[in-house]
Design an enzyme around this catalytic site. Structure first.
Site, PDB file in Angstrom:
ATOM      1  N   GLY A  21       0.804  -1.210   0.000  1.00 41.51           N
ATOM      2  CA  GLY A  21       0.000   0.000   0.000  1.00 41.51           C
ATOM      3  C   GLY A  21       0.835   1.257   0.000  1.00 41.51           C
ATOM      4  N   ALA A  22       1.916   1.260  -0.785  1.00 39.00           N
ATOM      5  CA  ALA A  22       2.906   2.337  -0.714  1.00 39.00           C
ATOM      6  C   ALA A  22       2.603   3.514  -1.626  1.00 39.00           C
ATOM      7  CB  ALA A  22       4.288   1.781  -1.048  1.00 39.00           C
ATOM      8  N   GLY A  25      -0.988   7.700   1.432  1.00 42.00           N
ATOM      9  CA  GLY A  25      -1.147   7.674   2.877  1.00 42.00           C
ATOM     10  C   GLY A  25       0.111   7.292   3.635  1.00 42.00           C
ATOM     11  N   GLY A  27       1.646   4.469   3.816  1.00 40.09           N
ATOM     12  CA  GLY A  27       2.599   3.692   3.036  1.00 40.09           C
ATOM     13  C   GLY A  27       3.476   4.557   2.167  1.00 40.09           C
ATOM     14  N   SER A 146      -4.162  -0.753  15.028  1.00 36.30           N
ATOM     15  CA  SER A 146      -5.044   0.409  15.138  1.00 36.30           C
ATOM     16  C   SER A 146      -5.527   0.489  16.574  1.00 36.30           C
ATOM     17  CB  SER A 146      -6.235   0.253  14.187  1.00 36.30           C
ATOM     18  OG  SER A 146      -7.292   1.129  14.525  1.00 36.30           O
ATOM     19  N   TYR A 171     -14.062  -4.043  10.975  1.00 47.40           N
ATOM     20  CA  TYR A 171     -12.762  -3.397  10.848  1.00 47.40           C
ATOM     21  C   TYR A 171     -11.951  -3.566  12.128  1.00 47.40           C
ATOM     22  CZ  TYR A 171      -9.113   0.098  10.370  1.00 47.40           C
ATOM     23  OH  TYR A 171      -7.888   0.715  10.327  1.00 47.40           O
TER      24      TYR A 171
END
Length: 301
Positions: A21-22, A25, A27, A146, A171
């Site tokens: 996920g780079a 955000g 990442g 989280s 989540y």
């Protein structure tokens, strides 16, 4: 105590770092800082065009590879290609994630999408890259938790949340599962005498594109809610600091967990983060590990 900043990241020259996920955000910030410090950074992204655009803005050595964590076939293909080209991987940052606030959705393999992406995709990826991580000598795996994990509970009789689905609850469960995985990985690496260590981090409440995406299903109202929520968050550059420390601080031990130090761990300087009792329970770790092996077909340690 002196605040931890990116200036404290040691030289990363000669190291290969994979960040999922780079392209945006947390990442994107993580990959950018690692590349700036000399690492060869592999941007593992679902959208390679977005990944290429992100890489063009980075100073240093990068490459972009396609990875869809919601598809085990994609995870296997990515891992095989990466290991062929990089037999030794020094750092794996399991950063990518999805958050939903709409109806229940499933991954390509039929998993509840948040659990399938946030936990199971990364569980499989880590296992498939373990030989390459071991070959690096002092490699590290970072899993992104989280603050929502502390209010969550894993239902092993309904891991896919097929009964009474609530997206926000799902989540929280997925991030609890990710946290449990990071800790159980640490236990198993230690027991095996592995040179690889497992660390964890969470970003507090941070401005990323996940919140707007989560509210897209509500149309204009969702856009208003998302914009209001962004006002209460900290900048993404600050939110990425805990995972950058977990990834690069040379003095860390396996199992260490970082997040913001402020009230409720919502924002602030980097400090040791608080785990829920369930996250730290070795029996929960053992049960989740067994379930993840069965669901993904990937067994290790």
């Amino acid at each position: 105590m002196t605040a931890w900043t990116t200036d404290l990241i040691p030289d990363q020259n000669g190291r290969v770092a994979v960040v999922t996920g780079a392209n945006s955000g947390l990442g994107l910030v993580t990959a950018t800082e690692l590349a700036r410090r000399g690492a060869h950074v592999v941007l593992a992204v679902r959208n390679t065009a977005a990944g290429e655009e992100a890489a063009r803005g980075m100073a240093g050595s990068t490459e972009v590879r396609e990875l869809d964590l919601a598809s085990l076939a994609s995870v296997r293909a990515f891992a095989a290609g990466l290991a062929a080209d990089h037999p030794a991987v020094d750092l794996l940052v399991n950063n990518a994630g999805v958050v939903l606030l709409g109806p229940r959705r499933t991954s390509a393999d039929g998993f509840e999408l948040q659990l399938g992406t946030n936990l199971l995709g990364h569980f499989a990826l880590t296992g498939l890259l373990l030989d390459a991580l071991t070959a690096a000598g002092g490699a590290r795996v970072v899993n992104l938790s989280s603050i929502t994990h502390r209010g969550a509970h894993l239902d092993f009789d309904d891991l896919m949340f097929e009964r009474g689905y609530r997206a926000a609850t799902a989540y929280g469960r997925s991030k609890l599962a990710t946290t449990v995985f990071g800790l159980e990985l640490d236990r198993r690496l230690r027991a095996a005498g592995s040179p690889v260590i497992s660390t964890l981090a969470h970003p507090g409440v941070t401005r990323t594109n996940l919140t707007p995406r989560a509210w897209e299903h509500r149309g204009r109202l969702g856009e208003v809610i998302a914009r209001a929520g962004l006002l209460a968050t900290q900048p993404v550059e600050q939110g990425a600091l805990p995972q950058l420390r977990a990834a690069t601080d040379p003095g860390l031990r396996g199992g260490e967990f970082f997040g913001p130090a402020g009230l409720g761990e919502i924002r602030g300087r980097v400090a040791e983060a608080r785990l829920s009792r369930e996250a730290a329970d070795p029996e929960v770790g053992r049960r989740l590990w067994g379930a993840a092996e069965r669901l993904t077909g990937v067994s290790y340690l």
